[in-house]
Design a protein around this motif. Structure first.
Motif, PDB file in Angstrom:
ATOM      1  N   SER A 337       0.724  -1.297   0.024  1.00 45.99           N
ATOM      2  CA  SER A 337      -0.200  -0.016   0.062  1.00 45.99           C
ATOM      3  C   SER A 337       0.861   1.153  -0.143  1.00 45.99           C
ATOM      4  O   SER A 337       0.374   2.367  -0.114  1.00 45.99           O
ATOM      5  CB  SER A 337      -0.788   0.032   1.290  1.00 45.99           C
ATOM      6  N   THR A 338       2.236   1.107   0.353  1.00 43.79           N
ATOM      7  CA  THR A 338       2.922   2.279   0.160  1.00 43.79           C
ATOM      8  C   THR A 338       3.760   2.506  -1.183  1.00 43.79           C
ATOM      9  O   THR A 338       4.551   3.566  -1.145  1.00 43.79           O
ATOM     10  CB  THR A 338       4.165   2.057   1.400  1.00 43.79           C
ATOM     11  N   HIS A 480      -3.900   1.602  -3.918  1.00 41.04           N
ATOM     12  CA  HIS A 480      -3.633   1.890  -2.443  1.00 41.04           C
ATOM     13  C   HIS A 480      -4.785   1.336  -1.594  1.00 41.04           C
ATOM     14  O   HIS A 480      -4.685   0.636  -0.458  1.00 41.04           O
ATOM     15  CB  HIS A 480      -3.201   3.380  -2.107  1.00 41.04           C
TER      16      HIS A 480
END
Length: 524
Positions: A337-338, A480
Motif C-alpha cells: 500500500s506504500t 492503495h
C-alpha cells in the motif's frame, strides 16, 4: 509408490491452471470468440469449486481409492477432449468437465496424507505438497510457453494423458481398497441444492459489475436463487442421514474459526495479488511478461516457508504460527500500500517476498489443524471444507476488491480525466465516447489499454502528456485502497487465530484408536 502417485497427480493437476492461461491467446487466435475466452477459466472454476465438498464426503462414504481414481480418469478424459475440441464452445464444455476431475483431485491428496501419517508427520508432508502447488505457479507459465511455441496449444492438454495415466496406475495399486459396510446413502437433494446455490453465487460474483450491473435483473436473480438454494441446502443437511456438509460441524468453534481464517486470508490474498501485475505494468512500466516475474519471489518464499513450516509448528504450535504468518502477510500488504510512482521492480519484488513468507507459514496448517481436531470418519469432509472455503474466499476477494478498484478509479477519472477527454477535437469524438464509457464501466480495461506503448503511440502527443499523469495517479490511489482493504481482511483473520484454542499435534494417526480407524477408512 503411493506418495509418488500423489505428488505426480498434484503437480500435473496444479500445473494445468497456469499452463492453460499461457495458451489462451493461441486458442483465441485459432477459434476466435474473444468474448468467450473468460469462460475457459470460469467453467473450470465453477465445476471444480462445487465438487470439492462432494468429493470429500464421498471419499468418507465410499473410500479414497475409488473417488480419487474416478477424479483422475475424468480429468484425463476431459483433457483429451479439450485437445480435440473443434471450436470455443466445445472447449468450454470440456473445460467444465475437466474441472469436475480437478475438483475431486484437489482435496484427495491432503485427505490421504491425513490417513497415512500422524499429526506431526502431516505437518511436514502437507508443507511439501503446498510447496508443489506453489512450484506449479512458478514453472507453469514457462512450461506452457515452451509447449505452445514448440508444439501446439493442444499439447497443453495432451501432456496430461501420459502423466495422469502413470498417477492412476501408482495410486490404484498402492492405495488400499475400502469396503463400505452396509447400504451407502448419498445425499442427492443436498448435492443438488448445494450445486445450484454455489454456482449461482459464483456466477453472480463473476459477472456482477463487469458484464452486468449489480442492480440488473440477471445478477439480482442469481443472488436470489443462490440464497433460496443455500437456505434449502442448510434445511436438508440438518435432516439428512449422511449430509454432504454436516450443519453440526459449524457448531464447532475450531471448524468455523479455521475455515473463517482460510476464507479471510483468501479474500485478501487473491483479491489483492491480482492487481500487482497491473501496478507493475502501469506504474513501473515493465512488459506484461516481465510483470509475471514479479510474482516469482513471492512463490519462492511461499515454497520455502511451506516446507519449513512443519518444523516451526513443533516449536510454535498451531495458533502462534498461524498468527505469526497472518501478521507477516499483513506487513506485506501494508508495504504494497506504500508503493508509488517511483517504486522499482526490485522494491516491489521484496514486498512480495514478505507476503509469500506469511502465506507459506499459514496455508499448510489450515488443513492440518482441522484434521487434528476431528475423527478419521470425518476427515474427508473437514479436509475438503478447507479447500472449499478458500476457493469461495478467493472469488469473493477478486469481486470485492475489483469493485473497490473500479469504483475508486471511476470517481477519480471522472473528476480529473473527463475534462481532458472533453477537450479532444471533433474528429476524435469516437475515441472520446469510448474513453468516457470505459471510465464508468471498465477502468481496469482503460488502464490496461491506455498504458500500453502501442496505444499511446496512436494518440496525439499533447493528449498523452496531459492524460498519463492523471491515469497513473488514479491507478496508484485506487490500488492503495485495494491493498489497505486486503490488509484489513488479513488482520481480521489474524484476530480469529485467538479463538482457535490450543491444538496439539498428535503422535497417533487418529483421535480414535487404530481398530476404529481401520473400520472407518479402510486405510490401515
Amino acid at each position: 509408490m503411493l506418495l509418488t502417485g500423489l505428488i505426480i497427480a498434484m503437480l500435473f493437476g496444479a500445473l494445468d491452471g497456469t499452463i492453460v492461461g499461457t495458451a489462451m491467446p493461441r486458442i483465441v487466435g485459432e477459434f476466435g470468440g474473444l468474448g468467450l475466452m473468460a469462460w475457459l477459466t470460469t467453467a473450470y472454476m465453477l465445476t471444480s469449486t462445487v465438487v470439492v465438498p462432494i468429493a470429500g464426503k464421498l471419499a468418507d462414504l465410499i473410500g479414497r481409492r475409488v473417488i480419487y481414481v474416478t477424479g483422475l480418469v475424468i480429468f484425463i478424459g476431459a483433457s483429451a477432449l479439450c485437445g480435440m475440441a473443434q471450436n470455443m464452445t466445445e472447449l468450454i464444455w470440456f473445460r467444465g468437465l475437466q474441472g469436475i476431475g480437478g475438483g475431486i483431485m484437489m482435496p484427495m491428496a491432503m485427505i490421504i496424507i491425513g490417513d497415512l501419517f500422524t499429526g506431526k508427520q502431516r505437518a511436514k508432508w502437507q508443507g511439501v505438497f503446498g510447496a508443489i502447488f506453489g512450484l506449479s505457479t512458478v514453472v507453469g507459465p514457462q512450461v506452457g510457453g515452451w509447449i505452445v511455441d514448440s508444439l501446439n496449444w493442444r499439447w497443453v492438454f495432451y501432456i496430461n494423458l501420459p502423466v495422469g495415466i502413470l498417477a492412476v496406475i501408482l495410486i490404484a495399486i498402492a492405495l488400499p481398497k475400502h469396503k463400505a459396510v452396509g447400504h451407502v446413502k448419498i445425499d442427492v437433494p443436498g448435492i443438488l441444492t448445494m450445486i445450484i446455490g454455489v454456482v449461482s453465487l459464483l456466477l453472480a460474483l463473476t459477472f456482477g459489475g463487469k458484464d452486468y450491473a449489480w442492480s440488473s435483473w440477471q445478477i439480482i436473480s442469481l443472488f436470489v436463487l443462490a440464497v433460496v438454494s443455500l437456505v434449502s441446502f442448510v434445511f436438508i443437511e440438518s435432516r439428512a442421514k449422511e449430509p454432504i456438509l454436516p450443519v453440526r460441524l459449524f457448531k464447532s468453534r475450531i471448524f468455523t474459526t479455521i475455515n473463517g481464517i482460510g476464507f479471510l486470508m483468501s479474500v485478501g490474498m487473491f483479491g489483492a495479488i491480482m492487481f500487482v501485475p497491473l501496478f507493475m505494468q502501469g506504474i513501473v512500466g515493465i512488459s506484461a511478461s516481465e510483470s509475471g516475474t514479479v510474482m516469482t519471489p513471492m512463490m519462492i518464499t511461499m515454497i520455502v516457508a511451506s516446507i519449513v513450516s512443519g518444523q516451526f509448528i513443533q516449536k510454535l504450535g498451531v495458533r502462534k504460527q498461524m498468527f505469526t504468518g497472518m501478521i507477516i502477510m499483513a506487513v506485506g500488504f501494508y508495504l504494497l500500500s506504500t508503493m508509488g510512482i517511483d517504486t522499482t521492480k526490485l522494491l516491489a519484488s521484496s514486498y512480495m517476498l514478505i507476503l509469500g513468507l506469511g502465506m507459506g507459514l499459514v496455508m499448510p496448517i489450515l488443513t492440518l489443524a482441522l484434521q487434528e481436531s476431528f475423527p478419521k470418519s470425518e476427515l474427508g469432509v473437514v479436509t475438503s471444507s478447507s479447500q472449499f472455503f478458500r476457493q469461495i474466499g478467493g472469488t469473493f476477494g477478486m469481486t470485492i476488491l475489483g469493485s473497490v478498484m473500479n469504483h475508486k478509479s471511476s470517481v477519480l477519472l471522472e473528476q480529473n480525466l473527463t475534462p481532458v477527454v472533453k477537450q479532444l477535437p471533433e474528429q476524435a469524438n469516437e475515441m472520446a465516447t469510448g474513453l468516457t464509457n470505459m471510465i464508468h464501466t471498465n477502468p481496469q480495461g482503460l488502464y490496461s489499454s491506455l498504458l500500453s506503448p502501442e496505444t499511446l503511440a496512436k494518440m496525439p502527443k499533447e493528449f498523452v502528456e496531459h492524460m498519463l499523469p492523471i491515469l497513473k495517479d488514479a491507478l496508484v490511489t485506487s490500488l492503495h485502497q485495494v491493498f489497505v482493504i486486503g490488509l484489513a481482511f488479513v488482520l481480521l483473520g489474524a484476530l480469529l487465530t485467538f479463538f482457535i484454542g490450543n491444538i496439539k499435534l498428535s503422535d497417533r494417526k487418529s483421535k480414535k484408536d487404530e481398530s476404529e480407524t481401520e473400520v472407518s477408512t479402510g486405510l490401515a
